[in-house]
Enzyme design. Structure first.
Site, PDB file in Angstrom:
ATOM      1  CG  ASP A 271      41.746  23.893  42.018  1.00  0.00           C
ATOM      2  OD1 ASP A 271      41.697  23.001  41.153  1.00  0.00           O
ATOM      3  OD2 ASP A 271      42.051  23.679  43.214  1.00  0.00           O
TER       4      ASP A 271
ATOM      5  CE  LYS B 272      43.814  17.210  41.922  1.00  0.00           C
ATOM      6  NZ  LYS B 272      43.122  17.988  42.944  1.00  0.00           N
TER       7      LYS B 272
ATOM      8  CD  GLN C 168      42.902  17.715  46.622  1.00  0.00           C
ATOM      9  OE1 GLN C 168      43.643  17.838  45.654  1.00  0.00           O
ATOM     10  NE2 GLN C 168      41.614  17.449  46.486  1.00  0.00           N
TER      11      GLN C 168
END
Ligand code: NAP
Length: 296
Positions: A123, A56, A100
């Protein structure tokens, strides 16, 4: 259609999306003298998570997006993690925040997600954003993996309207939001959502025009569970031991590719299918986050 034309090339489609994002970032930099910024927080040392986080951060650099990688020890308490998020919430250089998954077991992941400023929740896991998604309001963030799947379908000109889509897996990050996107107005699929308590899953999948496998079990979907001509999207990324290889493992999807591909009309490979799209859509959400910040 020959065999190679059946393959939905996620790498290529993700590269197209990334090219568009890089152009948007360049325009933002020119117009505002600023860059979209993403903070990626990793708690612990899960090997797969480390790989995802590095990918990422690397993609941000490639597209001109500013990024900060924050690595915290696995003993980090929930209160300490919430403090880190509180700082990022008010950091003007950071437009998107991602923690994460998975976090260590002593931390309540949903509490952490709900502490993220919902306008920075790239997200799309925050309760407010999930609610908006279910209400059919797609003006904010969309969840990266299911949105990536929708883009794969759209950019491969695979229609969903009136089709029977069977999703295997009901997780909050894949199965449930996938259901919301496929059944939304405009996509117009009829959706069946299967999970571990569904008896005789094959009875559903054999009737499916489109199957999205998000089970987390290597090669779960077998050839005899699929009708001829079905479209197959394999979300699964499973590490299976591969002694003698450099890494000691190989990546396998949730679909038994060699059995299913001959019957499918279109199919995603693993790797190189859904995976690259997830990061591409994360980058798009980070650009959206920049625009949201401008409104405040
Ligand atoms: P998850 O949270 O573990 O959910 C798995 C789902 O599969 C659950 O709903 C579970 O049912 C269901 N399931 C498990 N065993 C089953 C069985 N025998 N029969 C039917 N259903 C079964 O996993 P996830 O986070 O959704 O991820 C799924 C897979 O996608 C994993 O391989 C993951 O690595 C991969 N993934 C890939 C990407 C990407 O970018 N490509 C992104 C996210 C995830 P219950 O709810 O009843 O337990």
């Amino acid at each position: 259609m020959n065999f190679s034309e059946k393959i939905i090339d996620g790498k290529k489609i993700a590269a197209d999306v990334n090219r568009e994002t890089a152009m948007e970032v360049a325009a933002i930099t020119k117009d505002f003298g600023a860059r979209p910024g993403l903070a990626v927080v990793l708690v612990g040392d899960n090997p797969a998570s480390k790989v995802y986080v590095s990918s990422k951060v690397k993609r941000c650099a490639e597209l001109g997006i500013y990024s900060e990688k924050i690595v915290l020890p696995k003993e980090t308490s929930q209160a300490e993690l919430l403090q880190v998020i509180a700082k990022l919430n008010v950091n003007p250089l950071i437009h998107g925040i991602l923690v994460q998954s998975p976090v260590p077991k002593h931390i309540d992941e949903q509490a952490v997600v709900n502490a993220i400023n919902p306008d920075k929740d790239v997200d799309c896991f925050h309760a407010r954003n999930v609610g908006r998604l279910l209400l059919g309001d797609f003006s904010g963030f969309l969840p990266c993996t299911p949105w990536g799947v929708m883009q794969l379908l759209k950019r491969s000109e695979i229609p969903t309207a009136g089709k029977h889509a069977v999703i295997i897996g009901r997780s909050n990050i894949v199965g449930k939001p996938m259901m919301a996107l496929l059944s939304a107005k405009g996509a117009d699929a009829t959706v069946t959502l299967c999970h571990s308590r569904t008896p005789d899953i094959a009875a559903f999948t054999r009737n499916a025009d489109l199957i999205v496998a998000a089970v987390g079990k290597p090669e779960f979907l077998r050839g005899n569970m699929v009708k001829d001509g079905a479209v197959i999207i394999d979300v699964g990324i499973n590490r299976v031991e591969a002694p003698g290889t450099e890494k000691g493992y190989r990546l396998v999807g949730d679909v038994a590719f060699d059995e299913v591909a001959p019957k499918a009309s279109r199919i995603t490979p693993v790797p190189g299918g859904v995976g690259p799209m997830t990061i591409a859509m994360l980058m798009k959400n980070t650009v959206r986050a920049f625009h949201l910040a401008l409104k405040h």
